[in-house]
Motif scaffolding. Sequence first.
Motif, PDB file in Angstrom:
ATOM      1  N   MET A   1      29.509  45.885   8.118  1.00 17.04           N
ATOM      2  CA  MET A   1      28.502  44.951   8.547  1.00 17.04           C
ATOM      3  C   MET A   1      28.882  44.321   9.894  1.00 17.04           C
ATOM      4  N   GLN A   2      30.180  44.074  10.077  1.00 17.00           N
ATOM      5  CA  GLN A   2      30.633  43.502  11.337  1.00 17.00           C
ATOM      6  C   GLN A   2      30.334  44.458  12.493  1.00 17.00           C
ATOM      7  N   MET A   3      30.511  45.745  12.305  1.00 16.45           N
ATOM      8  CA  MET A   3      30.210  46.736  13.342  1.00 16.45           C
ATOM      9  C   MET A   3      28.723  46.723  13.681  1.00 16.45           C
ATOM     10  N   GLN A   4      27.871  46.575  12.691  1.00 21.98           N
ATOM     11  CA  GLN A   4      26.438  46.521  12.952  1.00 21.98           C
ATOM     12  C   GLN A   4      26.075  45.291  13.788  1.00 21.98           C
ATOM     13  N   ILE A   5      26.720  44.197  13.518  1.00 19.04           N
ATOM     14  CA  ILE A   5      26.470  42.977  14.292  1.00 19.04           C
ATOM     15  C   ILE A   5      26.946  43.167  15.730  1.00 19.04           C
ATOM     16  N   ILE A   6      28.106  43.791  15.919  1.00 16.02           N
ATOM     17  CA  ILE A   6      28.641  44.034  17.263  1.00 16.02           C
ATOM     18  C   ILE A   6      27.724  44.975  18.041  1.00 16.02           C
ATOM     19  N   GLU A   7      27.145  45.951  17.370  1.00 17.39           N
ATOM     20  CA  GLU A   7      26.275  46.925  18.039  1.00 17.39           C
ATOM     21  C   GLU A   7      24.930  46.334  18.446  1.00 17.39           C
ATOM     22  N   ILE A   8      24.562  45.178  17.923  1.00 20.07           N
ATOM     23  CA  ILE A   8      23.282  44.552  18.251  1.00 20.07           C
ATOM     24  C   ILE A   8      23.295  43.980  19.665  1.00 20.07           C
ATOM     25  N   THR A   9      24.447  43.529  20.160  1.00 23.02           N
ATOM     26  CA  THR A   9      24.537  42.893  21.479  1.00 23.02           C
ATOM     27  C   THR A   9      24.011  43.782  22.598  1.00 23.02           C
ATOM     28  N   PRO A  10      24.461  45.043  22.722  1.00 17.82           N
ATOM     29  CA  PRO A  10      23.891  45.877  23.786  1.00 17.82           C
ATOM     30  C   PRO A  10      22.399  46.128  23.608  1.00 17.82           C
ATOM     31  N   LEU A  11      21.955  46.241  22.369  1.00 16.76           N
ATOM     32  CA  LEU A  11      20.534  46.452  22.109  1.00 16.76           C
ATOM     33  C   LEU A  11      19.720  45.243  22.569  1.00 16.76           C
ATOM     34  N   MET A  12      20.223  44.051  22.329  1.00 15.49           N
ATOM     35  CA  MET A  12      19.508  42.849  22.754  1.00 15.49           C
ATOM     36  C   MET A  12      19.471  42.748  24.275  1.00 15.49           C
ATOM     37  N   ALA A  13      20.568  43.107  24.939  1.00 20.81           N
ATOM     38  CA  ALA A  13      20.585  43.084  26.403  1.00 20.81           C
ATOM     39  C   ALA A  13      19.606  44.100  26.964  1.00 20.81           C
ATOM     40  N   PHE A  14      19.549  45.273  26.324  1.00 24.68           N
ATOM     41  CA  PHE A  14      18.628  46.321  26.760  1.00 24.68           C
ATOM     42  C   PHE A  14      17.184  45.861  26.585  1.00 24.68           C
ATOM     43  N   ALA A  15      16.881  45.243  25.452  1.00 24.25           N
ATOM     44  CA  ALA A  15      15.526  44.775  25.180  1.00 24.25           C
ATOM     45  C   ALA A  15      15.129  43.612  26.093  1.00 24.25           C
ATOM     46  N   ALA A  16      16.098  42.839  26.534  1.00 18.24           N
ATOM     47  CA  ALA A  16      15.797  41.702  27.409  1.00 18.24           C
ATOM     48  C   ALA A  16      15.261  42.151  28.762  1.00 18.24           C
ATOM     49  N   ALA A  17      15.565  43.383  29.155  1.00 18.18           N
ATOM     50  CA  ALA A  17      15.100  43.892  30.448  1.00 18.18           C
ATOM     51  C   ALA A  17      13.700  44.493  30.365  1.00 18.18           C
ATOM     52  N   GLU A  18      13.144  44.571  29.188  1.00 13.69           N
ATOM     53  CA  GLU A  18      11.794  45.119  29.013  1.00 13.69           C
ATOM     54  C   GLU A  18      10.753  44.127  29.528  1.00 13.69           C
ATOM     55  N   PRO A  19       9.619  44.619  30.007  1.00 13.25           N
ATOM     56  CA  PRO A  19       8.535  43.704  30.400  1.00 13.25           C
ATOM     57  C   PRO A  19       8.089  42.865  29.199  1.00 13.25           C
ATOM     58  N   SER A  20       7.718  41.633  29.488  1.00 14.65           N
ATOM     59  CA  SER A  20       7.254  40.771  28.400  1.00 14.65           C
ATOM     60  C   SER A  20       6.050  39.967  28.880  1.00 14.65           C
ATOM     61  N   PHE A  21       5.406  39.290  27.944  1.00 12.33           N
ATOM     62  CA  PHE A  21       4.243  38.480  28.259  1.00 12.33           C
ATOM     63  C   PHE A  21       4.618  37.154  28.912  1.00 12.33           C
ATOM     64  N   THR A  22       5.878  36.746  28.787  1.00 12.97           N
ATOM     65  CA  THR A  22       6.285  35.435  29.281  1.00 12.97           C
ATOM     66  C   THR A  22       6.894  35.458  30.679  1.00 12.97           C
ATOM     67  N   THR A  23       7.271  36.618  31.165  1.00 17.03           N
ATOM     68  CA  THR A  23       7.863  36.700  32.501  1.00 17.03           C
ATOM     69  C   THR A  23       7.063  37.672  33.359  1.00 17.03           C
ATOM     70  N   LYS A  24       7.174  37.465  34.634  1.00 19.70           N
ATOM     71  CA  LYS A  24       6.453  38.308  35.582  1.00 19.70           C
ATOM     72  C   LYS A  24       7.115  39.685  35.655  1.00 19.70           C
ATOM     73  N   PHE A  25       6.311  40.741  35.598  1.00 18.34           N
ATOM     74  CA  PHE A  25       6.825  42.096  35.761  1.00 18.34           C
ATOM     75  C   PHE A  25       7.060  42.337  37.238  1.00 18.34           C
ATOM     76  N   ARG A  26       8.229  42.797  37.581  1.00 18.21           N
ATOM     77  CA  ARG A  26       8.595  43.014  38.981  1.00 18.21           C
ATOM     78  C   ARG A  26       8.155  44.405  39.440  1.00 18.21           C
ATOM     79  N   GLY A  27       6.863  44.589  39.505  1.00 14.90           N
ATOM     80  CA  GLY A  27       6.295  45.857  39.950  1.00 14.90           C
ATOM     81  C   GLY A  27       6.644  46.180  41.390  1.00 14.90           C
ATOM     82  N   ASP A  28       6.854  45.139  42.210  1.00 18.16           N
ATOM     83  CA  ASP A  28       7.236  45.371  43.597  1.00 18.16           C
ATOM     84  C   ASP A  28       8.585  46.072  43.693  1.00 18.16           C
ATOM     85  N   LEU A  29       9.522  45.691  42.820  1.00 15.55           N
ATOM     86  CA  LEU A  29      10.834  46.332  42.825  1.00 15.55           C
ATOM     87  C   LEU A  29      10.759  47.765  42.304  1.00 15.55           C
TER      88      LEU A  29
END
Length: 174
Positions: free
Chosen positions: A1-29
Amino acid sequence: MQMQIIEITPLMAFAAAEPSFTTKFRGDLVQTIVQANQIILDRLREGRAAIGAEPFDPYILEKMVAVLSPYRRRATRINKTGLYLCAMSLMSKSPLPHDSVFTQHLLNHFVHDALLISSRLAKSEEGARAIRSDSFTRYWFYLISVSGLFTQLKRIDTACKALFGELEDDPRIQ
């Protein structure tokens, strides 16, 4: 279970870079990255066209191409490394290292030495004949075509850093 919790961190960082409704999508970049890649493809195509199917004049091969080949090989390695770093940053949505800046001075030395060799060639009769040949023109067209790659890689690098940030291992940061 501890390994599963550790593996969530990169997934959360990856998901944080996805476009969302609350932040502006940087289409210019994203547009900057797409345009820079298209320009790189165009410059490489032009470089291949400059080389052509006909062999170069042996005098140009000996006096210019062979002399400048260390610059060309180093520039190729830097370009490939830069493309790999940017591609991995985009695929993994992770920051780039702080020192991924592409060195303009290598390109400056490359072009400077090519100009210097060209001016020296003009001083001899055989060199002057070589300068008037299509091989000389084709080689300079190649140099001009591929010299724009550094600028485009820097644009991609800057856009990736704006999207995903920089790694904080910069020794200049206190």
